[in-house]
Design an enzyme around this catalytic site. Structure first.
Site, short mmCIF file in Angstrom:
data_model
loop_
_atom_site.label_atom_id
_atom_site.label_comp_id
_atom_site.label_asym_id
_atom_site.label_seq_id
_atom_site.Cartn_x
_atom_site.Cartn_y
_atom_site.Cartn_z
N TYR A 161 0.84 -1.21 0.00
CA TYR A 161 0.00 0.00 0.00
C TYR A 161 0.87 1.26 0.00
O TYR A 161 0.62 2.21 -0.75
CB TYR A 161 -0.88 -0.07 1.25
N LYS A 165 0.96 4.14 -2.76
CA LYS A 165 0.58 5.51 -2.39
C LYS A 165 1.73 6.49 -2.61
O LYS A 165 1.50 7.64 -2.98
CB LYS A 165 0.10 5.54 -0.94
#
Ligand SMILES: NC(=O)c1ccc[n+]([C@@H]2O[C@H](COP(=O)([O-])OP(=O)(O)OC[C@H]3O[C@@H](n4cnc5c(N)ncnc54)[C@H](O)[C@@H]3O)[C@@H](O)[C@H]2O)c1
Length: 293
Positions: A161, A165
Site C-alpha cells: 500500500y 501511495k
C-alpha cells in the site's frame, strides 16, 4: 450562471469517495459516482441521495483496474454531460501483511487498484483534456489523487500500500507538470478518516471509538478540502500534497537533498564523509509527519 461542471469520483460508494461525491454535487457538479457492485449497492444509494437533494448524478460500475473500462467511464461523463472537469481518483483497498508474509496477490491487488487505478482514469481524462485544449477550449480541469500517510512516511505492514501511495504522490507531481499547459491542475490528498477501511485498524490501536473521535475523523473534513480544490479560484494550485486529518490540515513537502559532497578517493574517508552527512540529516518523518533529530 456558470455552466455546470462534471466530476468523476472513483470508489464513491462508501467512505471518503461518498463524501466527495456529495460535496461536489452540493457545489453544483454533475457527479459520476463510480464503484464496484450492483446497481442497488452503495454507489446506487449515493446517486439516489444526490438526486433526492436536487443534484445530478450517474452511476458507474466500471472497475478502475481495467484500462478499457475506465475509457468507458470517462466516455460516460463526456457523452452524458458534454465534458469532464474533475477527476477524483479515490478507489482503494487494503491487504496488510508484513513483507515476509505478503503474497503475490496481496501485492498485485493493491498495486492494481491504487497505482494502476489512478493511472487508468487519469490517462483517459488527460487525453480528453488535451484534445479540448488543442481544439481551443478554455479547459479548467482538476485531477485529485489519493495518497496516504503510509505512502509519505511509511507504516509497518503496508509495504504494498505504501509503495502504491508513494507512487501516486510522485505520479501526481509529474501529472501537474504535464497537465498545466492544458489548464488542468493535479493535486494529491493524504486523508485520515473513519471508514470501512480504517475502522478495524483504529479499533486495534485506540479501542472503542468515541463519538468525539468519530466527529474528528468524519470524511466530510477531507471532502471540504477536495471541494475547495475544485473551486474556480483554485485553478493555480497544482503539484501539492495535502495531509488532512479531520480538522487538521498540513502541506506535505517532498524529498530534497540535504548535504551533498564530492566522493573522496579513499574508502575510509568516504565512510567518514557519509557518516557525517547522515548525522547532519534528520531521519525520515514519523507517521505524524514530524522529523526528530
Ligand atoms: N480512511 C482513511 O483514513 C484513509 C487514509 C489514507 C488513505 N485513504 C485512501 O482514501 C481512499 C478511500 O478510502 P476509504 O477509507 O474511503 O475506503 P472505503 O473502503 O470506505 O472506500 C473505498 C471504495 O473503493 C471501492 N473500490 C475498491 N476497488 C475498486 C475498483 N477496482 N474499482 C472501483 N472502485 C473500487 C470500494 O468498493 C469502496 O467503496 C483510498 O484510496 C484509501 O487508500 C484513506
Amino acid at each position: 450562471m456558470s455552466p455546470r461542471r462534471t466530476a468523476v469520483v472513483t470508489g464513491a460508494g462508501r467512505g471518503l469517495g461518498r463524501a466527495y461525491a456529495l460535496a461536489l454535487a452540493a457545489a453544483g457538479h454533475a457527479v459520476i459516482v463510480n464503484d464496484l457492485g450492483a446497481d442497488d449497492g452503495p454507489a446506487g444509494a449515493v446517486v439516489a441521495e444526490i438526486e433526492s437533494a436536487g443534484g445530478t448524478a450517474v452511476l458507474s460500475r466500471h472497475d478502475v483496474t481495467d484500462f478499457a473500462a475506465t475509457r468507458e467511464l470517462v466516455g460516460l461523463a463526456v457523452d452524458t454531460f458534454g465534458g469532464l472537469d474533475v477527476v477524483v481518483a479515490n478507489a482503494g483497498i487494503l491487504r496488510d501483511r508484513t513483507l515476509a508474509s505478503m503474497t503475490e496477490a496481496d501485492w498485485d491487488d493493491v498495486i492494481a487498484v491504487h497505482l494502476k487505478g489512478t493511472f487508468t482514469v487519469a490517462h483517459h481524462a488527460a487525453a480528453h483534456w488535451r484534445a479540448r485544449a488543442k481544439a481551443g477550449a478554455d479547459v479548467d480541469g482538476r485531477l485529485i489523487t489519493t495518497t496516504s500517510a503510509s505512502g509519505l512516511f511509511g507504516n509497518i505492514g503496508q509495504s504494498n500500500y505504501a509503495a502504491a501511495k508513494a507512487g501516486i504522490a510522485a505520479f501526481t507531481l509529474v501529472a501537474a507538470q504535464e497537465l498545466r499547459p492544458y489548464g488542468v491542475s493535479a493535486n494529491c490528498v493524504a486523508p485520515s478518516a473513519l471508514t470501512r477501511l480504517t475502522e478495524a485498524p483504529l479499533r486495534r490501536y485506540e479501542g472503542e471509538i468515541t463519538d468525539r473521535r468519530r466527529a474528528e475523523l468524519d470524511p466530510n473534513w477531507v471532502a471540504r478540502v477536495v471541494a475547495w480544490l475544485c473551486r474556480p479560484d483554485t485553478r493555480d494550485i497544482t503539484g501539492r500534497v495535502f495531509d488532512v486529518r479531520g480538522p487538521q490540515v498540513g502541506i506535505a513537502s517532498g524529498w530534497h537533498l540535504e548535504p551533498t559532497f564530492t566522493q573522496p578517493d579513499d574508502l575510509d574517508e568516504l565512510d567518514r564523509a557519509l557518516r557525517s552527512a547522515i548525522a547532519a540529516t534528520p531521519p525520515a518523518a514519523d507517521m505524524e509527519g514530524q522529523r526528530h533529530d
